[in-house]
Design a protein around this motif. Structure first.
Motif, PDB file in Angstrom:
ATOM      1  N   GLU A 705       0.840  -1.200   0.000  1.00 38.95           N
ATOM      2  CA  GLU A 705       0.000   0.000   0.000  1.00 38.95           C
ATOM      3  C   GLU A 705       0.876   1.252   0.000  1.00 38.95           C
ATOM      4  O   GLU A 705       1.815   1.385   0.790  1.00 38.95           O
ATOM      5  CB  GLU A 705      -0.905   0.007   1.232  1.00 38.95           C
ATOM      6  CG  GLU A 705      -1.983   1.083   1.178  1.00 38.95           C
ATOM      7  CD  GLU A 705      -3.009   0.920   2.298  1.00 38.95           C
ATOM      8  OE1 GLU A 705      -3.951   1.715   2.308  1.00 38.95           O
ATOM      9  OE2 GLU A 705      -2.858   0.002   3.128  1.00 38.95           O
ATOM     10  N   GLY A 706       0.544   2.151  -0.905  1.00 33.29           N
ATOM     11  CA  GLY A 706       1.315   3.391  -1.014  1.00 33.29           C
ATOM     12  C   GLY A 706       2.503   3.287  -1.954  1.00 33.29           C
ATOM     13  O   GLY A 706       3.079   4.295  -2.352  1.00 33.29           O
ATOM     14  N   GLY A 707       2.884   2.063  -2.312  1.00 33.81           N
ATOM     15  CA  GLY A 707       4.011   1.886  -3.234  1.00 33.81           C
ATOM     16  C   GLY A 707       3.538   1.756  -4.673  1.00 33.81           C
ATOM     17  O   GLY A 707       2.363   1.507  -4.932  1.00 33.81           O
ATOM     18  N   ASN A 708       4.438   1.925  -5.590  1.00 37.80           N
ATOM     19  CA  ASN A 708       4.116   1.819  -7.012  1.00 37.80           C
ATOM     20  C   ASN A 708       4.425   0.399  -7.483  1.00 37.80           C
ATOM     21  O   ASN A 708       5.573  -0.034  -7.451  1.00 37.80           O
ATOM     22  CB  ASN A 708       4.925   2.840  -7.813  1.00 37.80           C
ATOM     23  CG  ASN A 708       4.529   2.849  -9.277  1.00 37.80           C
ATOM     24  OD1 ASN A 708       3.574   2.183  -9.683  1.00 37.80           O
ATOM     25  ND2 ASN A 708       5.251   3.606 -10.078  1.00 37.80           N
ATOM     26  N   LEU A 709       3.409  -0.319  -7.912  1.00 37.77           N
ATOM     27  CA  LEU A 709       3.584  -1.704  -8.346  1.00 37.77           C
ATOM     28  C   LEU A 709       3.891  -1.835  -9.827  1.00 37.77           C
ATOM     29  O   LEU A 709       4.155  -2.941 -10.303  1.00 37.77           O
ATOM     30  CB  LEU A 709       2.313  -2.520  -8.031  1.00 37.77           C
ATOM     31  CG  LEU A 709       1.917  -2.625  -6.551  1.00 37.77           C
ATOM     32  CD1 LEU A 709       0.697  -3.513  -6.419  1.00 37.77           C
ATOM     33  CD2 LEU A 709       3.062  -3.158  -5.726  1.00 37.77           C
ATOM     34  N   ARG A 710       3.843  -0.744 -10.554  1.00 32.09           N
ATOM     35  CA  ARG A 710       3.985  -0.807 -12.007  1.00 32.09           C
ATOM     36  C   ARG A 710       5.312  -1.469 -12.404  1.00 32.09           C
ATOM     37  O   ARG A 710       6.373  -1.105 -11.923  1.00 32.09           O
ATOM     38  CB  ARG A 710       3.924   0.587 -12.607  1.00 32.09           C
ATOM     39  CG  ARG A 710       3.977   0.566 -14.121  1.00 32.09           C
ATOM     40  CD  ARG A 710       3.535   1.866 -14.708  1.00 32.09           C
ATOM     41  NE  ARG A 710       3.462   1.775 -16.144  1.00 32.09           N
ATOM     42  CZ  ARG A 710       2.685   2.497 -16.904  1.00 32.09           C
ATOM     43  NH1 ARG A 710       1.878   3.361 -16.337  1.00 32.09           N
ATOM     44  NH2 ARG A 710       2.683   2.371 -18.201  1.00 32.09           N
TER      45      ARG A 710
END
Length: 818
Positions: A705-710
């Motif tokens: 949560e809050g991180g960029n998973l792209r």
């Protein structure tokens, strides 16, 4: 026993040992046994993987072309594999200067197929192609047999008995190495008239383990004695003089007025051993080869718009336009062309029509055809002289730079121009932007594409969409308004300060960025997103190299910056394209149009969300595709190389794999895509997201949560039952290599009738020739191969009984990619 015989036997023992060693990963050898023509005598051919050459610790021999008799004697010995200048560290110029010595024999590289000739003690002649001899029923064209026929004819013309010739070779322990050049038998790239056809002798090699070859003077004596065509050569003592000659010849791709593939240079290394390297001309040889391949693709039915042309685009466009009606009206020519006949005649027809020589065409493009580059890359259709030229102006900017002000000013000054604003197009935009521009061009000469276009992908999309939708209707020329020519990273703070001040001052006077309604915090986030993603125009690379004109804007804090830019745009377009600005407007007209543009108020509102908004972030965190991953990439490499080492039926596959490996274009990881969010059948994808792996995805989102998973990949829970992958065949088309495979026993839900993958042919993409070849095009290669039997595609099958084709469950994992 003589030392040479002992050396031969020891080498053959090593070859047999490597051939039988199925665990060997490097230095593998393939052994094939052939029967010499008109005899019962059998000889063995030894073939190595192309990618293993040049590594002394890998191969037991560097010979390219090696045949032995009765496991005790070398009877055919080709050259040690030699490399192009700069192809390996050893052939870099500085290394050549330091590690070789003259004299340097500069020999012309003939453009045919290699033929080896030797003899046995009883006078039996042995004529081989690179890796085979005798009768074969698995090839359409037998080079060894044709080479023997030519040899017999030339010996008969000099009243030489072929048995005596064979004994002479045997007694002197020699292999005669020749180039078979005959366009009636098989055309290559360069032309050989009937008068010039024949066997060009370019080497006399000793049939021994260590490479040793006779001097070119002795090769010429031998040629005169036995009727071979002579290879031209020049002796040069100084390597710097040699380099100058090679550089000069490469400018025209010719030697002594004759088109050539290049040179082979023969010299000695510091150990006084024979050492060869080559210097291949890029042009016009590569252009000719490209035309040949493009023509074959067209004949095989590939749509024009799917052709991949990386160089000489404008010339190739003209070539295609010229040959299309010829091919359409001549079905016999198509069949001949696919069998390597009529290639040179068709090319010469075009060059004669064009009125230029090949090297002039190749070099002329780079100097004079830059303005047409966009046309050739956008529309591969024949272009008539009467095609109407229209102009597209593309700003490259960010919010607050004044692009709309300039666009409105220009359309007021030039009523025959039009202006389309991306902000006026309701979502979803898709290709409405380009379609709208083409509609406006129906009644205007020039259209301004009012959008930031601040990233390479957006500029690329403009070119691609125009290519798709224009369909050759207009000859389009593209003008770039480069608002920030300086390096963004050096001017970021100043750029932010100026544009933020402008946007703050205009309040709600914008379709999508309304500072008054949103508040400047939201606006600031949007603006920072654009500036952070901004990619400077780079005219040295695509897509920016496709612009016909790039105008660098000025920018500073003064109010009159964009008025100066308006003058600059008008002046430079007038210089480059006077047809759309016959006369420069008066100062009064320019000032009035600019003031009118400043007072412009939009009548359309479009919602643009801040990049920091939660909804936007959540949207980005959705899975993109699900796949089966192969845990150890080396497993796939090993299976491919094992297949190639035991299969000689398709050199196209071997050569493509070698090229991908040498250029580091093999994928670093391998997977089989099961379903993608852009698939036509979204039900399969939705089942993965909402049913099979809902729990996994929620846990991934919660943990990150809050991180960029792209761009990230996550392992999923195990399926209900173990499954395997079955490799069926290795496939390619010259630009892409992939493995067709079956998925066996995969079970994810209770309903066994539900489809679990989208692709008709499941596959692993092994590698692509360049970044312009997308991995998903494996689907097209497999459709073309399996459904349409496309001759431009090729494959090697795994044996159904071969356990090597199975990838077991413990080597696989299910993955989700964000």
């Amino acid at each position: 026993m003589c030392r040479e015989c002992s050396d031969d036997i020891e080498l053959i023992k090593q070859l047999n040992s490597n051939y039988h060693d199925k665990t060997l990963k490097r230095g593998k050898v393939r052994k094939n046994t052939f029967q010499i023509l008109n005899t019962n005598i059998k000889i063995d051919s030894w073939k190595f993987n192309e990618w293993d050459y040049g590594k002394s610790e890998t191969l037991v021999s560097q010979a390219r072309g090696l045949f032995t008799l009765n496991d005790e004697k070398i009877i055919i010995r080709g050259y040690d594999k030699f490399f192009n200048v700069d192809e390996l560290p050893i052939t870099r110029w500085q290394n050549l200067v330091e590690s070789t010595r003259g004299p340097y024999y500069l020999t012309l590289k003939e453009n045919g197929c290699i033929i080896f000739i030797s003899g046995l003690e009883d006078g039996t002649i042995v004529v081989c192609s690179k890796h085979s001899t005798g009768e074969r029923d698995d090839v359409n064209r037998n080079h060894a047999l044709y080479g023997q026929k030519m040899l017999e004819n030339q010996l008969n013309s000099k009243n030489i008995d072929i048995k005596n010739f064979a004994k002479y070779l045997y007694e002197n322990n020699l292999t005669a190495v020749a180039e078979l050049c005959d366009d009636e038998f098989e055309e290559h790239v360069l032309e050989y008239s009937k008068k010039r056809s024949g066997l060009y002798l370019h080497g006399l090699n000793m049939n021994q383990v260590n490479f040793m070859t006779l001097s070119m003077e002795k090769v010429h004596e031998f040629s005169k004695m036995f009727g071979f065509k002579e290879i031209e050569f020049t002796v040069i003592d100084d390597i710097n003089h040699l380099q100058q000659i090679l550089t000069d010849c490469s400018k025209t791709g010719t030697y002594d007025g004759r088109e050539a593939e290049g040179f082979v240079i023969r010299c000695k290394n510091l150990q006084d051993e024979d050492f060869f390297f080559k210097y291949k001309f890029e042009e016009p040889y590569l252009m000719y080869r490209s035309w040949r391949e493009v023509t074959k693709e067209i004949i095989s039915g590939k749509p024009i718009e799917e052709l991949k042309i990386s160089k000489h685009k404008y010339q190739t466009l003209k070539y295609i336009a010229f040959i299309m009606p010829i091919l359409s009206s001549n079905p016999d020519l198509k069949e001949k062309y696919l069998n390597n006949h009529g290639i040179i005649d068709l090319r010469n027809q075009f060059l004669n029509h064009y009125g230029k020589k090949g090297f002039e065409v190749a070099n002329y493009e780079d100097k004079d055809f830059d303005m047409e580059l966009a046309l050739s890359s956008l529309n591969l259709t024949s272009v008539s002289q009467n095609t109407i030229t229209k102009y597209i102006i593309v700003p490259v900017a960010t919010i607050g730079c004044g692009k709309t002000t300039i666009a409105i000013s220009l359309t007021k000054l030039f009523p025959h121009w039009s202006h389309i604003q991306n902000d006026n197009i309701p979502n979803p935009v898709k290709d409405k932007f380009i379609r709208g521009a083409l509609e406006l061009l129906e009644n205007s000469d020039c259209c301004i594409m009012d959008r930031n276009n601040h990233q390479f992908r957006e500029r690329k999309q403009i070119f691609e969409d125009f290519n798709k939708l224009n369909k050759g209707k207009y000859n389009l020329k593209f003008i770039c308004l480069n608002f920030f020519p300086e390096d963004k990273d050096k001017i970021k703070s100043k750029l932010w300060e100026i544009t933020y001040k402008r946007v703050s001052a205009r309040g709600n006077n914008h379709q999508s960025i309304k500072a008054g309604e949103k508040g400047m915090n939201d606006v600031a986030n949007i603006m920072k997103g654009f500036i952070g993603r901004f990619q400077n125009v780079d005219p040295t690379r695509q897509p920016d190299s496709l612009f016909n004109l790039i105008i660098d804007m000025e920018w500073d804090e003064t109010e009159n910056t964009n008025l100066k830019n308006l003058y600059k745009i008008i002046t430079q377009i007038k210089q480059s394209f006077p047809e759309i600005i016959p006369e420069i407007p008066s100062d009064e007209a320019i000032h009035n149009s600019f003031q009118d543009a400043l007072s412009y108020e939009p009548n359309f509102s479009k919602i643009v969300k801040s990049s920091s908004s939660k909804s936007n972030r959540n949207k980005k965190q959705q899975p993109i595709y699900f796949s089966i991953g192969i845990k150890n990439p080396d497993l796939i490499i090993s299976k491919i190389e094992n297949l190639l080492s035991h299969n000689t039926s398709n050199e196209d596959i071997v050569n493509l794999y070698q090229l991908l490996k040498e250029t580091d274009r093999i994928q670093k990881e391998f997977h089989v895509t099961l379903t993608h969010r852009n698939d036509k059948n979204v039900n399969i994808f939705n089942d993965y997201v909402e049913n099979y792996f809902l729990k996994d995805i929620n846990e991934i989102l919660k943990a990150n949560e809050g991180g960029n998973l792209r761009g990230r990949t996550f392992k999923l829970t195990k399926p209900l039952t173990p499954f395997t992958l079955i490799l069926k065949k290795l496939c390619g088309d010259g630009k892409l290599l992939c493995i067709e495979c079956d998925i066996n026993q995969l079970k994810l839900g209770d309903d066994e009738n539900k489809k679990l993958w989208m692709n008709k042919y499941n596959h692993i993409t092994v590698g692509t020739l360049n970044n312009g070849v997308a991995p998903f095009l494996s689907n097209r290669v497999l459709r073309n191969l399996n459904d349409f039997h496309d001759k431009s595609c090729f494959s090697i099958d795994w044996n159904e009984l071969d356990s090597e084709r199975i990838i077991n469950f413990e080597d696989l994992e299910l993955l989700v990619n964000f």
